[in-house]
Design a protein around this motif. Structure first.
Motif, short mmCIF file in Angstrom:
data_model
loop_
_atom_site.label_atom_id
_atom_site.label_comp_id
_atom_site.label_asym_id
_atom_site.label_seq_id
_atom_site.Cartn_x
_atom_site.Cartn_y
_atom_site.Cartn_z
N GLU A 1 10.68 14.09 -17.91
CA GLU A 1 9.26 13.33 -17.68
C GLU A 1 8.55 13.85 -16.49
O GLU A 1 9.32 14.43 -15.63
CB GLU A 1 9.81 12.03 -17.80
N ILE A 2 7.56 13.53 -16.61
CA ILE A 2 6.37 13.95 -15.29
C ILE A 2 6.10 12.50 -14.91
O ILE A 2 5.13 12.03 -15.37
CB ILE A 2 5.14 14.96 -15.63
N PRO A 3 6.66 12.05 -13.83
CA PRO A 3 6.42 10.69 -13.33
C PRO A 3 5.12 10.46 -12.60
O PRO A 3 4.65 11.49 -11.81
CB PRO A 3 7.51 10.58 -12.46
N THR A 4 4.82 9.42 -12.60
CA THR A 4 3.58 8.97 -11.89
C THR A 4 3.80 9.09 -10.32
O THR A 4 3.01 9.35 -9.57
CB THR A 4 3.02 7.79 -12.46
N CYS A 5 5.06 8.64 -10.15
CA CYS A 5 5.39 8.60 -8.52
C CYS A 5 5.54 10.16 -8.19
O CYS A 5 5.94 11.05 -8.62
CB CYS A 5 6.77 8.06 -8.50
N LYS A 6 4.87 10.43 -7.16
CA LYS A 6 4.59 11.88 -6.60
C LYS A 6 5.96 12.38 -6.12
O LYS A 6 6.68 11.40 -5.20
CB LYS A 6 3.51 11.91 -5.55
N ASP B 1 0.72 -1.39 0.01
CA ASP B 1 0.00 -0.02 0.04
C ASP B 1 0.86 1.15 -0.01
O ASP B 1 0.56 2.43 -0.85
CB ASP B 1 -0.92 -0.13 1.18
N ALA B 2 2.05 1.34 0.91
CA ALA B 2 2.70 2.48 1.05
C ALA B 2 3.26 2.85 -0.50
O ALA B 2 3.34 4.00 -0.85
CB ALA B 2 3.94 2.09 1.95
N PHE B 3 3.91 1.80 -1.03
CA PHE B 3 4.44 2.02 -2.41
C PHE B 3 3.41 2.80 -3.41
O PHE B 3 3.55 3.48 -4.09
CB PHE B 3 5.08 0.74 -3.17
N MET B 4 2.14 1.90 -3.44
CA MET B 4 1.13 2.37 -4.29
C MET B 4 0.73 3.61 -4.04
O MET B 4 0.30 4.47 -5.07
CB MET B 4 0.04 1.35 -4.37
N LYS B 5 0.68 4.17 -2.77
CA LYS B 5 0.08 5.36 -2.39
C LYS B 5 1.00 6.67 -2.71
O LYS B 5 0.47 7.81 -3.01
CB LYS B 5 -0.26 5.46 -0.93
N SER B 6 2.27 6.33 -3.02
CA SER B 6 3.23 7.22 -3.53
C SER B 6 3.02 7.68 -4.98
O SER B 6 3.91 8.23 -5.52
CB SER B 6 4.59 6.84 -3.19
N PHE B 7 2.11 7.12 -5.58
CA PHE B 7 1.92 7.40 -7.05
C PHE B 7 0.56 7.92 -7.27
O PHE B 7 -0.39 8.21 -6.17
CB PHE B 7 1.65 5.79 -7.71
N GLY C 1 9.79 3.86 -8.90
CA GLY C 1 9.69 4.48 -7.58
C GLY C 1 10.59 5.74 -7.34
O GLY C 1 10.98 6.36 -8.51
N PRO C 2 10.56 6.55 -6.22
CA PRO C 2 11.32 7.79 -6.01
C PRO C 2 12.79 7.96 -6.63
O PRO C 2 12.78 8.83 -7.35
CB PRO C 2 11.21 8.01 -4.57
N GLU C 3 13.45 7.01 -6.50
CA GLU C 3 14.78 7.11 -7.00
C GLU C 3 14.84 7.27 -8.57
O GLU C 3 15.31 8.37 -9.09
CB GLU C 3 15.63 5.80 -6.82
N GLY C 4 14.09 6.45 -9.36
CA GLY C 4 14.03 6.42 -10.84
C GLY C 4 13.41 7.93 -11.49
O GLY C 4 13.71 8.55 -12.24
#
Lengths: 442, 295
Positions: free
Chosen positions: A362-367, A126-132, A350-353
């Motif tokens: 690029e505007i990533p989906t990861c917030k 969940d934590a990973f998914m919520k960061s998107f 995720g945040p690193e990439g």
């Protein structure tokens, strides 16, 4: 031939055979994983690493290699149709790579819909998914499967405006479709073209304009119904949207030769200040920030098609999660490889990439917290646009590709005046009813 | 007897590699395509045998019939345009009826040396809404909205393509005819001149009959080339706008590789093979009659 000569020939033939066999064995041996303790993942990416467009991708790969020296890749790259052709052959022969490019829509249905890709839901917490951005987690399979983590959103409708010309003509970005039509004469008299759009490849009007109009006129709910046959593409929302496209042609809203102009030519027309508006995709900002002079960039406004009378939705655009990477389902039987592949997907998306890809436009989906980065104005504008604009469906991402071979040429025929909007709708509905997998349930 | 047996064996051994290559890369794929043409595919998986349904769908699809008609147009321009024009140009150069023959020879031959994709892009750049021709016409007509509208008509959209094909391929035929004209003994031409024969009489009574074999070979090239034409059309228009410039090979490509319907695509390829073989056989028989007439 004497007996001695015959013996010589036989010996030579035997020696040749042995040489051939031993070289074959050597080649076969060369394909084995290196015995250096590393986990080797084979990949097949729809990427051209030599293209400057993929600089961000290359940087992420370098960062990943530095952070995870225990994982090694055997890469294979291809782009365009050749990617898909070979990928289909791989799937048919059962020789799938470990990690590969997959689309969220129908484009790689020949892989995702045949059970060859791992469903990632069980491996994403969940934590990973919520960061998107929540739009990234739209279901990708009929049972809600997630096959790929979309690295970014492909926004398929933006109406860019050159505010410098608008100011010069005493106009402003139109609030309504009627106002847009009323601007045409003023714009043309001043020697400009109103809207640039290149539909030579047939799909841009569908993806970048019609999809947005259909979303305005019918909303997502109507589209979902039309997909499964509870509504029809001959209904008012679809027909009215086609009528608007036709009306735009008839009233000279597009620059001349819209169906003979490529994307690049239409973009250039706007960049050279020959047209006031450009209807294109959101990712075009990336090219604008690298190729346009700063004063031109400052004059570019990112908006959406103006309000349409009788619409059910207002101010919306359309978007689809962009292609990302999927994992071969067979890796579920190899925990070490599976772990390595998941590590890669999480790092890349995720945040690193995401932070690395952001630096490359690029505007990533990861917030991410954009205030931490020194970004060009248009990139920030695109990030804001994604965050604040409600997104509808892109028709060709939801419906079968073969149907686009019916719809897209029909739209062109309608724009030339050789078909009516109603005829286009009827032709497409007839095809969908008989063939589309959304209707037939396969 | 033994010698004849050895001869047969050596013929067989010498022919075997070529025969194996021919069987594996020509006959085998045609055989497999024919089998596949009776099947239905979905998502790269065989759904099952469906008999002649693919063929029925193809011949009832207006898009295919339109593409077939475009191929026929290309064939007509090849046989009735490229070959006669090639003969005429070769004759002008052979008889030195123009000055600077070397220069013209080079200029006429130039288009065929350029890749079809480059030729397509070149002509695209000329006719596109931002191309040279359009800009020029906008200037002289003072109409900023001028575009070449011929592409918007289902009846006329093929004309620019036919023109480019004529421009591009005529040179190949010209070179073939010129080379063969140079093999005609000069004494025959000289004798005809002395007898008072005009240039047109030399062309129609001496040169063309002497070139009958080459004309026949060229027409085979023209027929097979027209039925499989793809590169130039695909690069120039992609079969569009709408499907106004589509040809059978683009139709085949779309159904096979874009929609992954391998059975349907195979049926189209079988139709192309049958048409090619049929038309080439027809031209052979016509040539046979012509030969008998002049023997």
């Amino acid at each position: 031939m004497t007996e001695t000569a015959r013996k010589r020939v036989r010996s030579l033939a035997l020696a040749g055979l042995i040489l051939l066999l031993s070289s074959t064995l050597a080649w076969a041996g060369g394909d084995q994983e290196k015995g250096n303790g590393k986990i080797v993942l084979s990949t097949y990416f729809q990427i051209d690493p030599a293209n400057p467009q993929y600089e961000g991708h290359n940087e992420v790969m370098k960062a990943f290699a530095a952070a995870h020296p225990e994982i090694e890749f055997k890469h294979e790259y291809a782009t365009g149709e050749s990617f898909h052709q070979k990928f289909q052959a791989m799937a048919a022969s059962g020789r799938m790579p470990d990690v590969f490019t997959t689309y969220v829509g129908k484009r790689t249905a020949y892989i995702t819909e045949t059970g060859k890709v791992l469903d990632l839901r069980a491996y994403l917490d969940d934590a990973f998914m919520k960061s998107f951005n929540p739009a990234a987690w739209e279901a990708q399979g009929s049972e809600g499967e997630i096959y790929t983590i979309p690295p970014s959103m492909a926004v398929c409708h933006v109406m860019y405006a050159n505010t410098k010309i608008l100011n010069e003509l005493g106009l402003s970005f139109p609030k309504s479709y009627k106002e847009l039509l009323s601007q045409v004469d003023t714009i043309k008299k001043a020697g400009y073209y109103p809207v640039s759009l290149g539909n030579k490849d047939q799909w841009p009007v569908n993806s970048w304009l019609l999809s947005a109009l259909v979303d305005r006129m019918g909303g997502k709910e109507w589209f979902q119904k039309a997909m499964v046959g509870k509504a029809s593409f001959t209904d008012e929302p679809f027909v009215r949207s086609l009528e608007i496209v036709k009306e735009m042609v008839d009233k000279g809203v597009f620059s001349p030769g819209v169906n003979q102009m490529s994307n690049t030519e239409a973009d250039q027309e706007f960049y050279q200040g020959k047209s006031v508006y450009l209807i294109d995709a959101g990712w075009r900002t990336s090219a604008m920030t690298t190729s346009l002079p700063q004063d031109f960039q400052n004059a570019v406004y990112m908006g959406v098609f103006p309000e349409i009378a009788g619409a059910v939705d207002h101010g919306t655009s359309v978007a689809v999660p962009s292609e990302g990477f999927g994992i071969n389902k067979e890796l579920a039987d190899d925990p070490a490889k599976l772990e390595a592949a998941l590590t890669f997907l999480k790092f890349y998306n995720g945040p690193e990439g995401a932070a690395i890809r952001l630096k490359y436009g690029e505007i990533p989906t990861c917030k991410l917290d954009y205030s931490q980065y020194d970004l060009p104005r248009l990139q920030i504008a695109y990030a804001d646009f994604q965050e604040n604009t409600p997104m509808g469906y892109v028709i060709d991402a939801k419906m079968d590709g073969e149907g686009m071979g019916v719809l897209n040429p029909s739209i062109q025929a309608m724009m030339f005046g050789n078909m009516t909007p109603k005829e286009v709708a009827e032709k497409y509905e007839a095809w969908v009813k008989e063939n589309d997998s959304n209707r037939l349930g396969n | 007897m033994i010698e004849s047996k050895d001869k047969k064996l050596s013929f067989f051994i010498l022919l075997l590699p070529a025969l194996l290559i021919y069987l594996s890369i020509i006959i085998f794929p045609i055989g497999v395509s024919t089998l596949l043409s009776f099947t239905k595919w979905k998502n790269f998986a065989l759904v099952g045998f469906i008999g002649v349904k693919n063929y029925i769908s193809i011949f009832t699809d207006p898009e295919f019939l339109q593409a077939l008609w475009h191929n026929i147009q290309i064939m007509l321009i090849s046989i009735l345009g490229q070959i006669p024009l090639g003969i005429l140009l070769a004759y002008l150069l052979y008889r030195k009826l123009v000055r600077a023959t070397r220069f013209f020879e080079m200029m006429i031959f130039l288009p065929i040396t350029i890749s079809a994709v480059v030729v397509a892009l070149l002509w695209n750049r000329i006719f596109s809404p931002v191309g040279i021709f359009t800009i020029f016409m906008r200037m002289i007509t003072d109409n900023p909205d001028y575009v070449v509208t011929i592409f918007e008509s289902p009846q006329w959209a093929m004309i620019p393509i036919l023109f480019v094909l004529l421009w591009m391929h005529t040179s190949l035929y010209m070179v073939m005819f010129l080379a063969n004209m140079q093999r005609i003994p000069q004494s025959v031409i000289e004798a005809a001149k002395i007898d008072g024969a005009s240039e047109s009489a030399i062309l129609t009574r001496i040169v063309i009959p002497a070139l009958a074999n080459v004309i026949f070979t060229s027409s085979i090239f023209a027929i097979s080339g027209s039925l499989k034409s793809f590169d130039l059309v695909y690069a120039m228009t992609g079969g569009g706008p709408v499907n106004y410039t589509s040809v059978m090979s683009i139709y085949l490509y779309k159904h096979t590789f874009t929609y992954n319907n391998y059975g349907y695509g195979s049926a189209v390829s079988v139709i192309i093979v049958i048409l090619s073989v049929g038309l080439i056989t027809l031209s052979r028989s016509l040539y046979g009659r012509y030969q008998k007439k002049y023997e």
